[in-house]
Design a protein around this motif. Structure first.
Motif, short mmCIF file in Angstrom:
data_model
loop_
_atom_site.label_atom_id
_atom_site.label_comp_id
_atom_site.label_asym_id
_atom_site.label_seq_id
_atom_site.Cartn_x
_atom_site.Cartn_y
_atom_site.Cartn_z
N UNK A 8 -33.26 0.37 -47.64
CA UNK A 8 -32.07 -0.24 -48.21
C UNK A 8 -30.95 0.80 -48.29
N UNK A 9 -29.75 0.34 -48.10
CA UNK A 9 -28.58 1.21 -48.16
C UNK A 9 -27.41 0.50 -47.55
N UNK A 69 -33.37 7.89 -37.02
CA UNK A 69 -34.06 7.91 -35.74
C UNK A 69 -35.48 8.44 -35.86
N UNK A 70 -35.86 8.88 -37.05
CA UNK A 70 -37.21 9.38 -37.26
C UNK A 70 -37.39 10.84 -36.93
N UNK A 71 -36.33 11.52 -36.49
CA UNK A 71 -36.44 12.94 -36.17
C UNK A 71 -36.58 13.76 -37.45
N UNK A 72 -35.90 13.34 -38.51
CA UNK A 72 -35.99 14.03 -39.79
C UNK A 72 -36.74 13.18 -40.79
N UNK A 73 -37.48 13.85 -41.64
CA UNK A 73 -37.99 13.22 -42.85
C UNK A 73 -37.04 13.61 -43.99
N UNK A 74 -36.54 12.65 -44.74
CA UNK A 74 -35.51 12.97 -45.76
C UNK A 74 -35.93 14.10 -46.70
N UNK A 75 -37.19 14.11 -47.11
CA UNK A 75 -37.64 15.11 -48.09
C UNK A 75 -37.73 16.52 -47.47
N UNK A 76 -37.60 16.62 -46.14
CA UNK A 76 -37.72 17.92 -45.49
C UNK A 76 -36.37 18.48 -45.05
N UNK A 89 -20.69 15.08 -53.87
CA UNK A 89 -20.01 14.24 -52.87
C UNK A 89 -20.92 14.02 -51.66
N UNK A 90 -21.62 15.08 -51.25
CA UNK A 90 -22.50 14.95 -50.10
C UNK A 90 -23.66 14.00 -50.41
N UNK A 91 -24.22 14.09 -51.61
CA UNK A 91 -25.31 13.18 -51.98
C UNK A 91 -24.84 11.73 -51.99
N UNK A 96 -24.91 6.43 -49.29
CA UNK A 96 -24.20 5.33 -48.63
C UNK A 96 -24.67 5.14 -47.19
N UNK A 97 -25.18 6.19 -46.59
CA UNK A 97 -25.66 6.12 -45.21
C UNK A 97 -27.16 5.86 -45.14
N UNK A 98 -27.77 5.55 -46.27
CA UNK A 98 -29.19 5.23 -46.28
C UNK A 98 -30.10 6.43 -46.16
N UNK A 99 -29.62 7.62 -46.53
CA UNK A 99 -30.44 8.84 -46.46
C UNK A 99 -30.49 9.49 -47.84
N UNK A 100 -30.76 8.68 -48.86
CA UNK A 100 -30.71 9.16 -50.23
C UNK A 100 -31.80 10.15 -50.60
#
Length: 717
Positions: A8-9, A69-76, A89-91, A96-100
């Motif tokens: 969601x995002x 795209x699955x290249x990154x895991x958000x927590x990493x 601001x970056x967070x 907003x881009x679904x990478x919370x």
């Protein structure tokens, strides 16, 4: 390409979709260079991003694209920046881009979180308490050494200790490494080193750490404990560092330890916006990135979406006028080639350049033009007045308050709320009850001397200089009112004037015009920007006496120019106070910018003492015989020829010299010898350049005493 269903995002306010459509929507709206940044997901990447070119947009979309795209895991992913506001601001953008799930933090916040987690296993026991402010501990350290310090001196010593620690210097190593730096609060380097050492001992005794210790201790644990280092490197796989030109040696060392042998690093910065060298920041890491990471991709963001072509042209011209140079000793380029911005906005008004007679007139003109902008519909919150030192704010606070325009101070207290101003008002109020009314300006000087006022400004930046600027503003106001009101002006009326002015400055601040120093304006932007006080001695500042220092001042003005979206005004005054002698010159940086001066040289080396010509023997100006002694050569005539000066001028110079010597507790000849005073009185120089030609007046004395001497010459004309 690997695809995954998005969580969601929202992107641009619309619900996120999955698959290729989602990935395309993340890249949609980016220009070609931004798209290159966003779609380059591996390997070392260096983004050279000029002001207003959308760097935050590019790197947040890069992270989001990598996540979706699955290249990154958000927590990493760890995104690092330099202020809590920028991290927040970056967070927000990433959410907003679904990478919370991505971590966006400052260096200190990221290190503290790791330190809190690993301290029990790496060190044992509870983590020491964190010192929020160093002032109390530094004051106690100075007292233990029987050293006298005030609040401003403590702040300057704290800043110097912070510089030493982010430069990874111990107290013992500090004295050698700090050679050539301005002495904080006038203290020699050995004294600062002793306070530094006592401060460190005090923290150990009380089981405390400061913010620099957070980084130092995290570095030490990662260096000494391979298990902890491996855990951190397994947690974070990709790193993004914003404002990379501001990285200190300590922060770079921590980043190296986070990375290990990996190369998944994206850095973003602009060497032309390096304005915090005094804190230990250096653009060298950015400029040498491709040397360190062979094969690194470099992307240049030069499309400026913030400012009009007229503003962009001024910014480009300022940097281009510097040219390039090579350090003769090291062979290094002393000025990196700047990015040339390309404006993307429609055309706007040309920058306005204004010369005023004095500081008050400059502030009044600034307030008048702001009133016009407000009448045209520009919001007060979209207008800023930017100056070099916080001590300059008082005139603009007064002018805006008189015009009924609300304002807000950024990066400093309101003038009449500053500690030294409040203390000064208290002491002046007490003095008004007991002292007579003769020579009120001198009484004000005498009272404020106990708080640190001197007739000569401190030759370094920091809290001591800012405190002096505040006290000097009170002295200048006393001088001005004394000239205007004459015999009716008393110390009691001056105190009443100060109290009335303090009460009148309680203006609304929410929608007010922003008053800020150039340093505190970094990262901000407004529709209209007024750059004020652009005269030699303020821009560049007087203590920028090396080419490196002048270059940083040029970058600081560049940052100021690039804060403006549409309206840009640059102004200066020819004297400090109404009726004063017009000895000030516009900043050398304006030579290439002002209409009619674009062909003049603008790359001036810092003032250096030039050897005096000795090709012909000096002769007496009266009888034309050769001058035989040093004293005769200094005054320009034989000792037995009649003097050609006015006694009133000479006596005024002697009285001034006596006051200076008493104030500084030095013999009178240390200020100027009798022969030099005679030479001044006879030559009656009208400008600083003419004064500097006289024997016995070097660049240091010219800087320290020049304007005061010219004022005496003018007053005794």
């Amino acid at each position: 390409m690997v695809r995954r269903t998005a969580g969601r995002g929202a992107i641009g306010g619309a619900p996120l979709v999955s698959g290729q459509l989602l990935e395309d929507s993340i890249l949609e709206g980016l220009d070609d260079e931004q798209r290159t940044v966003a779609s380059t997901l591996s390997g070392p990447l260096c983004v050279l991003a000029g002001a207003g070119t959308g760097k935050t947009r590019a790197i947040t979309h890069r992270i989001a694209y990598g996540v979706h795209t699955g290249v990154y895991k958000p927590q990493q992913v760890l995104a690092v920046t330099f202020t809590a506001r920028a991290a927040a601001e970056m967070r927000t953008r990433l959410r907003d881009l679904g990478a919370g799930g991505v971590q966006a933090r400052t260096f200190h916040a990221a290190a503290l979180r790791q330190l809190q987690y690993f301290w029990p296993q790496a060190v044992g026991g509870p983590l020491p308490a964190l010192v929020d402010h160093k002032a109390q501990l530094i004051a106690e350290s100075a007292r233990r050494l029987r050293l006298s310090t005030d609040r401003a001196a403590i702040r300057d010593v704290a800043a110097e200790i912070e510089w030493a620690k982010v430069s990874m210097l111990t107290p013992d190593a500090y004295t050698a490494a700090a050679v050539g730096r301005a002495e904080p609060a006038g203290m020699d380097l050995i004294t600062v080193s002793r306070i530094f050492s006592a401060y460190e001992d005090l923290k150990i005794d009380r089981n405390l750490i400061d913010f620099e210790d957070v980084l130092l201790t995290t570095v030490a644990i990662l260096e000494e404990d391979e298990k902890v280092a491996a855990t951190v490197r397994a947690q974070y796989r990709q790193f993004v560092v914003d404002e990379y030109q501001d990285v200190s040696p300590l922060q770079q060392r921590l980043l190296d330890l986070w990375l290990g042998e990996r190369r998944d690093l994206c850095v973003v910065g602009d060497a032309s916006q390096t304005i915090y060298s005094f804190t230990g920041a250096t653009s060298r890491h950015l400029l040498d990135f491709t040397k360190r990471y062979e094969g690194a991709q470099v992307v240049r963001l030069v499309r400026d979406y913030r400012s009009t072509p007229q503003v962009v042209r001024a910014a480009n011209t300022l940097l281009a006028a510097r040219g390039t140079g090579v350090d003769r000793r090291s062979g290094d380029t002393t000025w990196s080639a700047p990015l040339e911005l390309v404006a993307q906005r429609p055309a706007g008004p040309e920058p306005v350049y204004t010369e005023c007679t004095d500081d008050d007139a400059e502030a009044a003109e600034c307030a008048r033009r702001i009133g016009i902008l407000l009448g045209q519909g520009v919001k007060a919150s979209e207008i800023a007045i930017l100056y070099r030192t916080n001590g300059q704010s008082e005139a603009y606070e007064q002018a805006l308050a008189s015009a009924g325009i609300g304002y807000q101070l950024r990066g400093g207290e309101r003038f009449f709320q500053r500690r030294e101003v409040r203390d000064g008002l208290l002491q002046l109020r007490a003095a008004a009850r007991t002292q007579g009314d003769a020579d009120v300006p001198q009484q004000v000087r005498d009272v404020l001397a106990s708080l640190g006022y001197t007739s000569v400004a401190p030759q370094n930046s920091g809290a001591v200089r800012e405190k002096w600027e505040s006290l000097a503003a009170l002295v200048g106001l006393a001088d001005e009112l004394s000239r205007v009101r004459g015999e009716a002006f008393t110390l009691q009326t001056f105190v009443a004037e100060l109290e009335e002015r303090a009460a009148a400055q309680h203006a609304p601040t929410v929608e007010g015009v922003t008053l800020a120093s150039l340093h505190s304006a970094k990262g901000l932007e407004w529709d209209a920007v007024f750059l004020v006080g652009l005269s030699e001695g303020l821009m560049p500042i007087s203590f920028a006496d090396t080419q490196e220092g002048v270059d940083e001042e040029r970058r600081l003005l560049y940052v100021g120019i690039t804060r403006a979206r549409i309206h840009l005004s640059m102004s200066w005054s020819t004297s400090r106070s109404p009726g004063g002698r017009a000895t000030r010159k516009p900043s050398r940086f304006l030579d290439a910018l002002r209409p009619g001066t674009a062909g003049q040289a603008s790359f001036r080396q810092p003032r250096a003492k030039t050897p005096r010509k000795s090709s012909a023997p000096a002769v007496c100006r009266v009888c034309r015989r050769p001058l035989l002694t040093g004293a005769e050569r200094k005054i320009g005539r034989c000792s037995d020829c009649p003097a050609t000066y006015e006694e009133e001028t000479f006596e005024a110079l002697r009285a001034w010299r006596l006051a200076e010597s008493k104030e500084k507790d030095v013999p009178a000849f240390v200020v100027f010898t009798d022969a030099t005073l005679v030479a001044i009185a006879e030559a009656r120089p009208q400008t600083l350049d003419e004064l500097g030609e006289l024997a016995g007046i070097g660049s240091a004395k010219l800087e320290r005493y020049g304007e005061a001497v010219l004022e005496i010459i003018s007053d005794t004309a």
